[in-house]
Design an enzyme around this catalytic site. Structure first.
Site, PDB file in Angstrom:
ATOM      1  N   LYS A 126       0.536  -1.089  -0.469  1.00 15.15           N
ATOM      2  CA  LYS A 126       0.029  -0.178   0.405  1.00 15.15           C
ATOM      3  C   LYS A 126       1.344   1.304   0.064  1.00 15.15           C
ATOM      4  O   LYS A 126       0.840   2.322  -0.532  1.00 15.15           O
ATOM      5  CB  LYS A 126      -1.063   0.021   0.873  1.00 15.15           C
ATOM      6  CG  LYS A 126      -2.034  -1.196   1.184  1.00 15.15           C
ATOM      7  CD  LYS A 126      -2.576  -0.815   1.724  1.00 15.15           C
ATOM      8  CE  LYS A 126      -4.313  -2.192   2.087  1.00 15.15           C
ATOM      9  NZ  LYS A 126      -5.083  -1.894   1.969  1.00 15.15           N
ATOM     10  N   LYS A 209      -5.773 -11.005  -6.567  1.00 11.56           N
ATOM     11  CA  LYS A 209      -6.833 -11.797  -5.259  1.00 11.56           C
ATOM     12  C   LYS A 209      -7.852  -9.998  -6.102  1.00 11.56           C
ATOM     13  O   LYS A 209      -7.350  -9.059  -6.476  1.00 11.56           O
ATOM     14  CB  LYS A 209      -6.398 -11.889  -3.583  1.00 11.56           C
ATOM     15  CG  LYS A 209      -6.151  -9.934  -3.520  1.00 11.56           C
ATOM     16  CD  LYS A 209      -5.809 -10.161  -2.106  1.00 11.56           C
ATOM     17  CE  LYS A 209      -6.146  -8.768  -1.294  1.00 11.56           C
ATOM     18  NZ  LYS A 209      -6.601  -8.016  -0.159  1.00 11.56           N
ATOM     19  N   LYS A 212     -10.701  -4.192  -3.243  1.00 13.01           N
ATOM     20  CA  LYS A 212     -11.241  -3.229  -3.778  1.00 13.01           C
ATOM     21  C   LYS A 212     -10.622  -2.268  -4.118  1.00 13.01           C
ATOM     22  O   LYS A 212     -10.586  -0.834  -5.069  1.00 13.01           O
ATOM     23  CB  LYS A 212     -12.373  -2.846  -3.062  1.00 13.01           C
ATOM     24  CG  LYS A 212     -11.078  -2.345  -1.832  1.00 13.01           C
ATOM     25  CD  LYS A 212     -11.938  -1.394  -0.630  1.00 13.01           C
ATOM     26  CE  LYS A 212     -10.512  -0.703   0.575  1.00 13.01           C
ATOM     27  NZ  LYS A 212     -10.635  -1.736   1.073  1.00 13.01           N
TER      28      LYS A 212
HETATM   29  N1  AQP Z   1     -10.221 -11.637  -2.891  1.00 10.97           N
HETATM   30  C1  AQP Z   1      -9.692 -11.784  -1.129  1.00 10.97           C
HETATM   31  N2  AQP Z   1      -9.929 -13.230  -1.144  1.00 10.97           N
HETATM   32  C2  AQP Z   1      -9.778 -13.886   0.052  1.00 10.97           C
HETATM   33  N3  AQP Z   1     -10.569 -12.978   1.553  1.00 10.97           N
HETATM   34  C3  AQP Z   1     -10.445 -11.314   1.315  1.00 10.97           C
HETATM   35  N4  AQP Z   1     -10.862 -10.852   2.059  1.00 10.97           N
HETATM   36  C4  AQP Z   1     -10.202  -9.670   1.090  1.00 10.97           C
HETATM   37  N5  AQP Z   1     -10.168 -10.048   0.323  1.00 10.97           N
HETATM   38  C5  AQP Z   1     -10.315 -11.444   0.145  1.00 10.97           C
HETATM   39  C6  AQP Z   1     -10.918 -10.655   3.148  1.00 10.97           C
HETATM   40  O1  AQP Z   1     -11.619 -10.501   3.861  1.00 10.97           O
HETATM   41  C7  AQP Z   1     -11.864  -9.406   5.053  1.00 10.97           C
HETATM   42  C8  AQP Z   1     -11.575  -8.433   5.209  1.00 10.97           C
HETATM   43  O2  AQP Z   1     -10.828  -7.397   4.576  1.00 10.97           O
HETATM   44  P1  AQP Z   1     -10.649  -5.977   4.909  1.00 10.97           P
HETATM   45  O3  AQP Z   1     -11.217  -5.457   5.416  1.00 10.97           O
HETATM   46  O4  AQP Z   1      -9.281  -5.853   5.090  1.00 10.97           O
HETATM   47  O5  AQP Z   1     -12.022  -5.297   3.578  1.00 10.97           O
HETATM   48  P2  AQP Z   1     -10.873  -5.052   2.169  1.00 10.97           P
HETATM   49  O6  AQP Z   1     -10.495  -4.056   2.681  1.00 10.97           O
HETATM   50  O7  AQP Z   1     -12.684  -4.655   1.583  1.00 10.97           O
HETATM   51  O8  AQP Z   1     -10.281  -5.943   1.925  1.00 10.97           O
HETATM   52  P3  AQP Z   1      -8.986  -5.322   0.035  1.00 10.97           P
HETATM   53  O9  AQP Z   1      -9.973  -5.163  -0.573  1.00 10.97           O
HETATM   54  O10 AQP Z   1      -8.661  -7.043   0.165  1.00 10.97           O
HETATM   55  O11 AQP Z   1      -9.042  -4.472   0.168  1.00 10.97           O
HETATM   56  P4  AQP Z   1      -7.490  -3.579  -0.224  1.00 10.97           P
HETATM   57  O12 AQP Z   1      -7.319  -3.875  -1.192  1.00 10.97           O
HETATM   58  O13 AQP Z   1      -7.700  -2.622   0.892  1.00 10.97           O
HETATM   59  O14 AQP Z   1      -6.367  -4.505   0.561  1.00 10.97           O
HETATM   60  C9  AQP Z   1     -10.265 -10.085   5.571  1.00 10.97           C
HETATM   61  O15 AQP Z   1     -10.732 -10.992   6.371  1.00 10.97           O
HETATM   62  C10 AQP Z   1      -9.300 -10.219   4.688  1.00 10.97           C
HETATM   63  O16 AQP Z   1      -8.657 -11.326   4.677  1.00 10.97           O
END
Ligand code: AQP
Length: 345
Positions: A126, A209, A212
């Site tokens: 990030k 993966k 968002k």
């Molecule tokens: N692609 C994924 N596959 C499996 N698990 C996932 N998680 C996130 N993406 C995947 C799991 O979702 C939970 C919440 O994570 P978070 O609070 O980090 O949610 P987020 O910010 O919406 O997740 P993102 O999309 O992965 O955000 P960025 O792009 O900002 O990193 C966690 O248990 C996570 O493991």
């Protein structure tokens, strides 16, 4: 003062505790969140003592518009309830309602090595985007706040996706360090990561993966999107060369990802799916999966919108969750403060 290593009968959980959180940083959870983590939350509440929180303090590690952050917190709560988190069984609460998270995080920060924090891959990824110089200190220390989020509740398991494994390891290291220095206070939590759905991949780029921040609009299925849009994304998912439907994440990541999603949503095994699509092309599987997705997201979306119509009820649920969680968090923090030598008030 009662020591945490010997909980009184009233403090002793009857069922093993689980705890997890999710950031309110988008207008909808996505399939990665749901299949990787949230679905397990729903199942675990049957057999465990559950604590689930909306991580709005973590959200601040990247810039947020205040009005949106507030609204998304309610949207997150409504989605959790719509997917089956039952506030009668689970404490659903907002992280910022619990000052103990930041307070314990400070104690843990003082136990964390700078190099140790630097190794966190999420920080590297990030901060690489914005440039390390313009990344906040909060982004750097966020895994330590996460360790505090977890350790405060002394859970046995933390259901998350694979991307959180490293943070869980840091949490366990910090717990061990604290226990060694100040006598055993913390239970070491185990990650609860389901192998099959640990990493849901981007529909347009199965090398990354679903996320968002990194996925293109076509690569991410949002739970609250118009179901027709989600169906279209599934039908347009990138598949691999050849036309054989086979589960092989190494050489066929696109189709294997679709099979994983299909299996998780329908309850059918991967083997059963592979057998029933034998001799058919990718199009048949994608078309059927699109229908499964529509059948799944439509009632979820309707229920979320219904819950969002009653803000007073959502606020009541979050207040009740904070009451339940607060009792545990206060007891843990009081014990920690005592152990490190802080003078009582
Ligand atoms: N692609 C994924 N596959 C499996 N698990 C996932 N998680 C996130 N993406 C995947 C799991 O979702 C939970 C919440 O994570 P978070 O609070 O980090 O949610 P987020 O910010 O919406 O997740 P993102 O999309 O992965 O955000 P960025 O792009 O900002 O990193 C966690 O248990 C996570 O493991």
């Amino acid at each position: 003062m009662a020591r945490m290593s010997e909980p009184t009968p009233a403090e002793k959980p009857v069922r093993p505790r689980v705890l997890s959180g999710i950031q309110p940083t988008s207008d909808s959870f996505h399939f990665g969140n749901y299949l990787g983590a949230l679905r397990q939350w729903v199942e675990l509440q049957e057999t465990h003592e559950p604590f689930f929180f909306i991580a709005n303090m973590h959200a601040l590690t990247l810039e947020q518009e205040p009005k949106k952050l507030r609204e998304r917190t309610f949207v997150a709560a409504a989605q959790l309830m719509a997917m089956g988190i039952d506030p009668q069984r689970s404490a659903i609460f907002v992280q910022s309602h619990m000052p103990e998270h930041a307070e314990l995080a400070w104690v843990l920060q003082c136990l964390t090595g700078f190099g140790e924090a630097r190794r966190m891959t999420q920080f590297k990824d990030k901060s690489a985007k914005a440039g390390e110089g313009s990344s906040s200190v909060g982004l750097f220390t966020y895994p330590i706040l996460q360790a505090a989020d977890i350790l405060l509740y002394r859970p046995a398991y933390v259901p998350v996706g694979e991307d959180q494994r490293q943070h869980l390891e840091l949490t366990r290291d910090l717990a061990q360090r604290f226990n060694h220095r100040y006598k055993r206070a913390f239970r070491l939590p185990e990650p609860y990561i389901l192998k099959e759905t640990a990493k849901i991949l981007d529909l347009q780029n199965p090398a990354i993966k679903m996320s968002k921040s990194n996925s293109s609009p076509g690569g991410i299925v949002e739970m609250l999107d118009d179901p027709k849009v989600s169906a279209k994304k599934v039908r347009s998912a990138v598949t691999d060369s050849g036309s054989e439907i086979r589960f092989d994440p190494e050489t066929k990541p696109g189709i294997s990802n679709l099979l994983t999603i299909y299996s998780a949503l329908s309850g059918r095994s991967i083997e059963d799916l592979v057998t029933s699509y034998e001799g058919q092309g990718y199009g048949a599987l994608k078309g059927d999966l699109a229908d499964v997705v529509v059948d799944f997201v439509t009632p979820f979306r309707n229920r979320t919108l219904e819950l969002l119509d009653d803000r007073a009820e959502l606020e009541r649920v979050l207040r009740a969750g904070a009451e339940t969680a607060g009792a545990v968090a206060r007891a843990t923090l009081a014990d920690v403060y005592d152990r490190v030598g802080f003078v009582g008030r």
